[in-house]
Design a protein around this motif. Structure first.
Motif, PDB file in Angstrom:
ATOM      1  N   LEU A  20      31.737 -12.676  27.727  1.00  0.00           N
ATOM      2  CA  LEU A  20      30.718 -13.087  26.536  1.00  0.00           C
ATOM      3  C   LEU A  20      30.286 -14.161  26.687  1.00  0.00           C
ATOM      4  N   ILE A  21      28.829 -14.486  26.160  1.00  0.00           N
ATOM      5  CA  ILE A  21      27.759 -15.277  26.238  1.00  0.00           C
ATOM      6  C   ILE A  21      27.997 -16.233  24.993  1.00  0.00           C
ATOM      7  N   ALA A  22      27.345 -15.593  24.411  1.00  0.00           N
ATOM      8  CA  ALA A  22      26.671 -15.915  22.514  1.00  0.00           C
ATOM      9  C   ALA A  22      27.344 -14.597  22.167  1.00  0.00           C
ATOM     10  N   VAL A  23      27.898 -14.506  20.433  1.00  0.00           N
ATOM     11  CA  VAL A  23      26.948 -13.884  19.570  1.00  0.00           C
ATOM     12  C   VAL A  23      26.548 -14.281  18.268  1.00  0.00           C
ATOM     13  N   GLU A  24      25.662 -13.271  17.374  1.00  0.00           N
ATOM     14  CA  GLU A  24      24.902 -13.624  16.461  1.00  0.00           C
ATOM     15  C   GLU A  24      25.718 -12.835  14.917  1.00  0.00           C
ATOM     16  N   PRO A  25      24.873 -12.624  13.996  1.00  0.00           N
ATOM     17  CA  PRO A  25      24.819 -12.258  12.427  1.00  0.00           C
ATOM     18  C   PRO A  25      24.234 -11.029  12.470  1.00  0.00           C
ATOM     19  N   PHE A  26      23.812 -10.514  12.565  1.00  0.00           N
ATOM     20  CA  PHE A  26      22.817  -8.901  12.194  1.00  0.00           C
ATOM     21  C   PHE A  26      23.151  -7.999  11.212  1.00  0.00           C
ATOM     22  N   GLY A  27      23.272  -7.696  10.650  1.00  0.00           N
ATOM     23  CA  GLY A  27      22.686  -6.572   9.836  1.00  0.00           C
ATOM     24  C   GLY A  27      24.534  -6.621   8.553  1.00  0.00           C
ATOM     25  N   HIS A  28      24.934  -5.532   8.777  1.00  0.00           N
ATOM     26  CA  HIS A  28      26.509  -5.731   8.638  1.00  0.00           C
ATOM     27  C   HIS A  28      27.493  -6.486   9.196  1.00  0.00           C
ATOM     28  N   GLY A  29      26.780  -6.840  10.956  1.00  0.00           N
ATOM     29  CA  GLY A  29      27.499  -6.685  12.257  1.00  0.00           C
ATOM     30  C   GLY A  29      26.739  -8.330  12.247  1.00  0.00           C
ATOM     31  N   SER A  30      27.384  -7.598  14.388  1.00  0.00           N
ATOM     32  CA  SER A  30      26.282  -8.744  14.830  1.00  0.00           C
ATOM     33  C   SER A  30      26.654  -8.131  16.576  1.00  0.00           C
ATOM     34  N   ILE A  31      25.644  -9.040  16.765  1.00  0.00           N
ATOM     35  CA  ILE A  31      25.139  -8.682  18.245  1.00  0.00           C
ATOM     36  C   ILE A  31      25.568  -9.772  19.289  1.00  0.00           C
ATOM     37  N   ALA A  32      26.489  -9.017  20.299  1.00  0.00           N
ATOM     38  CA  ALA A  32      26.776  -9.728  21.003  1.00  0.00           C
ATOM     39  C   ALA A  32      26.588  -9.787  22.332  1.00  0.00           C
ATOM     40  N   ARG A  33      25.926 -11.043  23.183  1.00  0.00           N
ATOM     41  CA  ARG A  33      25.965 -11.259  24.469  1.00  0.00           C
ATOM     42  C   ARG A  33      26.563 -10.792  24.962  1.00  0.00           C
TER      43      ARG A  33
ATOM     44  N   GLY B 110      29.549   7.664  11.616  1.00  0.00           N
ATOM     45  CA  GLY B 110      28.383   7.350  11.984  1.00  0.00           C
ATOM     46  C   GLY B 110      28.627   6.154  12.825  1.00  0.00           C
ATOM     47  N   THR B 111      27.145   5.556  13.019  1.00  0.00           N
ATOM     48  CA  THR B 111      27.440   4.793  14.431  1.00  0.00           C
ATOM     49  C   THR B 111      28.339   3.640  14.215  1.00  0.00           C
ATOM     50  N   VAL B 112      29.138   3.162  15.036  1.00  0.00           N
ATOM     51  CA  VAL B 112      29.610   2.824  15.394  1.00  0.00           C
ATOM     52  C   VAL B 112      28.850   1.316  16.283  1.00  0.00           C
ATOM     53  N   ALA B 113      28.187   0.995  17.185  1.00  0.00           N
ATOM     54  CA  ALA B 113      27.509   0.232  18.188  1.00  0.00           C
ATOM     55  C   ALA B 113      26.781   1.209  18.808  1.00  0.00           C
ATOM     56  N   ARG B 114      25.780   0.278  19.523  1.00  0.00           N
ATOM     57  CA  ARG B 114      24.747   0.354  19.928  1.00  0.00           C
ATOM     58  C   ARG B 114      25.268  -0.547  21.102  1.00  0.00           C
ATOM     59  N   ILE B 115      24.593   0.034  22.707  1.00  0.00           N
ATOM     60  CA  ILE B 115      24.632  -1.385  23.390  1.00  0.00           C
ATOM     61  C   ILE B 115      23.418  -0.847  24.640  1.00  0.00           C
ATOM     62  N   TRP B 116      22.825  -1.940  24.987  1.00  0.00           N
ATOM     63  CA  TRP B 116      21.646  -1.486  25.714  1.00  0.00           C
ATOM     64  C   TRP B 116      22.231  -2.893  26.723  1.00  0.00           C
ATOM     65  N   GLN B 117      21.292  -2.790  27.896  1.00  0.00           N
ATOM     66  CA  GLN B 117      20.864  -3.327  28.720  1.00  0.00           C
ATOM     67  C   GLN B 117      19.723  -4.692  28.603  1.00  0.00           C
ATOM     68  N   HIS B 118      19.363  -5.721  28.661  1.00  0.00           N
ATOM     69  CA  HIS B 118      18.170  -6.285  28.636  1.00  0.00           C
ATOM     70  C   HIS B 118      17.924  -6.166  30.041  1.00  0.00           C
ATOM     71  N   PRO B 119      15.714  -5.674  29.199  1.00  0.00           N
ATOM     72  CA  PRO B 119      15.457  -5.802  28.176  1.00  0.00           C
ATOM     73  C   PRO B 119      15.204  -5.038  27.998  1.00  0.00           C
ATOM     74  N   LEU B 120      15.972  -3.796  27.162  1.00  0.00           N
ATOM     75  CA  LEU B 120      15.878  -2.796  26.923  1.00  0.00           C
ATOM     76  C   LEU B 120      16.249  -2.441  25.150  1.00  0.00           C
ATOM     77  N   ASP B 121      15.923  -3.760  24.452  1.00  0.00           N
ATOM     78  CA  ASP B 121      16.225  -4.143  22.772  1.00  0.00           C
ATOM     79  C   ASP B 121      15.517  -3.038  22.633  1.00  0.00           C
ATOM     80  N   PRO B 122      16.362  -2.124  21.339  1.00  0.00           N
ATOM     81  CA  PRO B 122      15.954  -0.319  21.300  1.00  0.00           C
ATOM     82  C   PRO B 122      14.699  -1.105  19.575  1.00  0.00           C
ATOM     83  N   ARG B 123      14.951  -2.633  19.410  1.00  0.00           N
ATOM     84  CA  ARG B 123      13.919  -2.675  18.544  1.00  0.00           C
ATOM     85  C   ARG B 123      12.662  -3.735  18.868  1.00  0.00           C
ATOM     86  N   LEU B 124      12.390  -4.231  19.561  1.00  0.00           N
ATOM     87  CA  LEU B 124      11.953  -4.648  20.710  1.00  0.00           C
ATOM     88  C   LEU B 124      11.400  -4.435  21.349  1.00  0.00           C
TER      89      LEU B 124
END
Length: 371
Positions: free
Chosen positions: A17-30, A64-78
């Protein structure tokens, strides 16, 4: 940790774990994986927020969706991030525009799901690519132009694309952290106050980045989980925060993420202010709290790293800024929350600094540690 278990379920490795930020109803952890075929940075998104196109693993349940997991730089929102960090693609784009030569691309900032900043260097000249969600680029250009029209020295926009890319020119002046060691704290804060006054003249209906106060419970519970032996100290802050975190007065134009790293100075005045992406109508106390919180956090990190002279400079600025701006319970509460946020970001990789930041938060909040 839930996010770590989800990552291991998806790719067979838990990562670090490197970092975690709040996002939507949960968070995005790096997380990072240091070696092997999965090496690189991985992100676990438990926000349950929809995306236009999946770019990684998706874990679902009957709800429904529990989590999305991707590897940098494949950010689905960017989606534009993939191009912005690919030197070969960038070289082809530059070549089509008549500019030849090797391009160095370096990611300076990345908030998963939100934005990234990539510095491009060619022939010794820097340009900065801001990658945002598709549809947000035009608004970002507009706030840069509105700032410049009001005399706020935001960088000039050189190019933009509706795919989510805004390219700005380099800042003018000496970086704030360098200025901090040369300019008396009071004069530096005078320059920041002049910038804040100029921001009030920016004509915009845009909303600034959400106040740190909107995720009060998340900050408290996340740090309590990260420092379980001090959970009582963290939760002792909750009553004072709840009583004072709500904005007082009408919204005004603010920077939205104001700190010493965002400013450049020439002859004692702010000659450039970067990252106006967060600028808009908001709570003036947020800028004060962000500045003080960042200065304290920077001082703590330098202190833990053994850079005592740098720590002393930053602590001096933090003290002067606190004396000037933390004049009410509301701004003080927001500053306390910012300190908790800084502690959350480093609690796993630098627990000593996280403990010190919690100590500073308790002092700011007027509470004696229970431990």
């Amino acid at each position: 940790m839930l996010e770590q278990r989800l990552l291991e379920k998806a790719i067979g490795e838990p990562g670090r774990l490197i970092a975690v930020e709040p996002f939507g109803h949960g968070s995005i952890a790096r997380f990072t994986i240091d070696a092997g075929e999965r090496a690189g940075d991985w992100f676990v998104d438990t926000s349950r927020q929809p995306v236009a196109e999946e770019t990684g693993f998706v874990i679902r349940s009957h709800e429904g969706t529990v989590a999305r997991i991707w590897q940098h730089p494949l950010d689905p929102r960017l989606p534009a991030l993939r191009t912005a960090v690919d030197p070969e693609r960038l070289a082809r784009i530059a070549g089509a525009a008549g500019s030849e030569g090797e391009i160095e691309a370096r990611v300076l900032a990345y908030r998963p799901g939100r934005r990234a900043v990539v510095r491009l260097t060619q022939h010794g000249v820097h340009l900065f690519v801001k990658v945002v969600r598709p549809g947000e680029a035009e608004e970002l250009v507009a706030i840069h132009e509105a700032c410049r029209a009001a005399g706020v020295p935001a960088p000039e926009v050189a190019h933009w694309s509706p795919s989510g890319v805004v390219v700005v020119r380099d800042a003018v002046g000496t970086p704030g952290p360098v200025v901090a060691a040369r300019m008396p704290a009071a004069e530096l804060l005078d320059a920041v106050d002049a910038l804040r006054e100029a921001l009030l003249g920016v004509r915009t209906r845009r909303i600034a980045r959400a106040s740190v106060g909107v995720r009060l419970d998340w900050h408290v519970e996340r740090l309590a989980a990260g420092l379980p032996e001090r959970a009582a100290d963290v939760r002792a802050l909750l009553p004072g925060l709840l009583a004072n975190v709500r904005r007082v007065g009408p919204p005004q134009v603010i920077h939205g993420d104001l700190h010493i790293g965002q400013i450049f100075c020439t002859d004692g005045a702010v000659s450039s202010v970067i990252d106006v992406d967060t600028t808009g109508l908001g709570d003036p106390s947020d800028d004060c709290a962000a500045f003080v919180g960042h200065a304290i956090a920077s001082a703590v990190r330098n202190e833990v790293a053994g850079r005592s002279a740098d720590a002393a400079v930053l602590q001096g600025i933090a003290g002067a800024a606190a004396e000037r701006w933390l004049v009410d319970a509301h701004t003080t509460a927001l500053t306390t929350l910012h300190l908790l946020g800084h502690a959350i970001r480093i609690v796993d990789r630098n627990p000593a600094a996280a403990h010190l930041l919690l100590d500073r938060a308790l002092v700011t909040g007027g509470i004696r540690p229970a431990s």
